[in-house]
Write a protein that holds these residues in place. Sequence first.
Motif, PDB file in Angstrom:
ATOM      1  N   UNK A  74     -47.769  10.621  21.408  1.00 35.40           N
ATOM      2  CA  UNK A  74     -47.157  12.047  21.306  1.00 35.40           C
ATOM      3  C   UNK A  74     -46.092  12.061  22.409  1.00 35.40           C
ATOM      4  N   UNK A  75     -45.556  11.410  22.389  1.00 34.98           N
ATOM      5  CA  UNK A  75     -44.113  12.420  23.730  1.00 34.98           C
ATOM      6  C   UNK A  75     -43.040  11.787  22.981  1.00 34.98           C
ATOM      7  N   UNK A  76     -43.615  11.137  22.352  1.00 33.12           N
ATOM      8  CA  UNK A  76     -42.147  10.395  21.432  1.00 33.12           C
ATOM      9  C   UNK A  76     -41.780  11.805  19.920  1.00 33.12           C
ATOM     10  N   UNK A  77     -42.883  12.519  20.024  1.00 37.44           N
ATOM     11  CA  UNK A  77     -42.082  13.520  18.875  1.00 37.44           C
ATOM     12  C   UNK A  77     -41.691  15.127  19.772  1.00 37.44           C
ATOM     13  N   UNK A  78     -41.699  15.394  21.727  1.00 35.69           N
ATOM     14  CA  UNK A  78     -40.883  16.585  21.853  1.00 35.69           C
ATOM     15  C   UNK A  78     -40.200  16.152  22.261  1.00 35.69           C
ATOM     16  N   UNK A  79     -40.028  17.372  22.520  1.00 36.30           N
ATOM     17  CA  UNK A  79     -38.096  17.491  22.984  1.00 36.30           C
ATOM     18  C   UNK A  79     -38.299  17.397  24.252  1.00 36.30           C
ATOM     19  N   UNK A  80     -37.380  17.148  25.107  1.00 36.83           N
ATOM     20  CA  UNK A  80     -36.733  16.923  26.239  1.00 36.83           C
ATOM     21  C   UNK A  80     -36.889  18.365  27.307  1.00 36.83           C
ATOM     22  N   UNK A  81     -37.020  19.402  26.973  1.00 34.50           N
ATOM     23  CA  UNK A  81     -37.333  20.583  27.241  1.00 34.50           C
ATOM     24  C   UNK A  81     -38.289  21.547  26.953  1.00 34.50           C
ATOM     25  N   UNK A  82     -38.789  21.377  25.880  1.00 38.30           N
ATOM     26  CA  UNK A  82     -39.998  21.111  25.219  1.00 38.30           C
ATOM     27  C   UNK A  82     -41.117  20.868  26.677  1.00 38.30           C
ATOM     28  N   UNK A  84     -40.802  19.021  29.304  1.00 36.41           N
ATOM     29  CA  UNK A  84     -40.320  19.519  30.829  1.00 36.41           C
ATOM     30  C   UNK A  84     -41.228  20.658  30.672  1.00 36.41           C
ATOM     31  N   UNK A  85     -41.523  22.234  30.336  1.00 33.53           N
ATOM     32  CA  UNK A  85     -42.010  23.241  30.232  1.00 33.53           C
ATOM     33  C   UNK A  85     -42.981  22.980  30.147  1.00 33.53           C
ATOM     34  N   UNK A  86     -43.812  22.468  29.394  1.00 34.29           N
ATOM     35  CA  UNK A  86     -45.132  22.267  29.476  1.00 34.29           C
ATOM     36  C   UNK A  86     -45.580  21.226  30.462  1.00 34.29           C
ATOM     37  N   UNK A  87     -45.113  20.213  31.610  1.00 37.58           N
ATOM     38  CA  UNK A  87     -45.298  19.424  32.623  1.00 37.58           C
ATOM     39  C   UNK A  87     -44.867  20.143  33.536  1.00 37.58           C
ATOM     40  N   UNK A  88     -44.925  21.678  33.427  1.00 40.04           N
ATOM     41  CA  UNK A  88     -44.733  22.448  34.917  1.00 40.04           C
ATOM     42  C   UNK A  88     -46.145  23.515  34.847  1.00 40.04           C
TER      43      UNK A  88
END
Length: 138
Positions: A74-82, A84-88
Amino acid sequence: MLALQGVTLGAVIALTDNHRPFAELEWWWEWAMFFTGFALLLAAIVLAVVALVPRVTSEKPSKREMRDYIYFGHTRLWKPDALEDELRKPVLSVLARQLIVLGRISWRKHYLVKYSVRCYIGSGALLTATALIVNFWG
């Protein structure tokens, strides 16, 4: 394990050639021992293959699955910024859910491998006993 089972399958098939131990089975119980051992060997191979097959799909995950971003597929479909925001945000519920899912998958694969090994050992015992009986008492 699967490689060893494949080599054993090849050896058993080779031993069914003319003037080999499994080519000269005469009694019904020798045939029964051979076919039971062979069936256990095939079952061991199938169980090992099922345990090794990855559980990865190429389809796009659902919205719920996308919230479980800890899984590498699933992480392969994420954009890095998005991401990062979700992990906060608090991730404990996502982590707990993923640990439970991965635990279930691992437990199932563990049982498949365990039964594959048991079938393999049983097939080895039966096929060895059959070969010994045919060679020395047949």
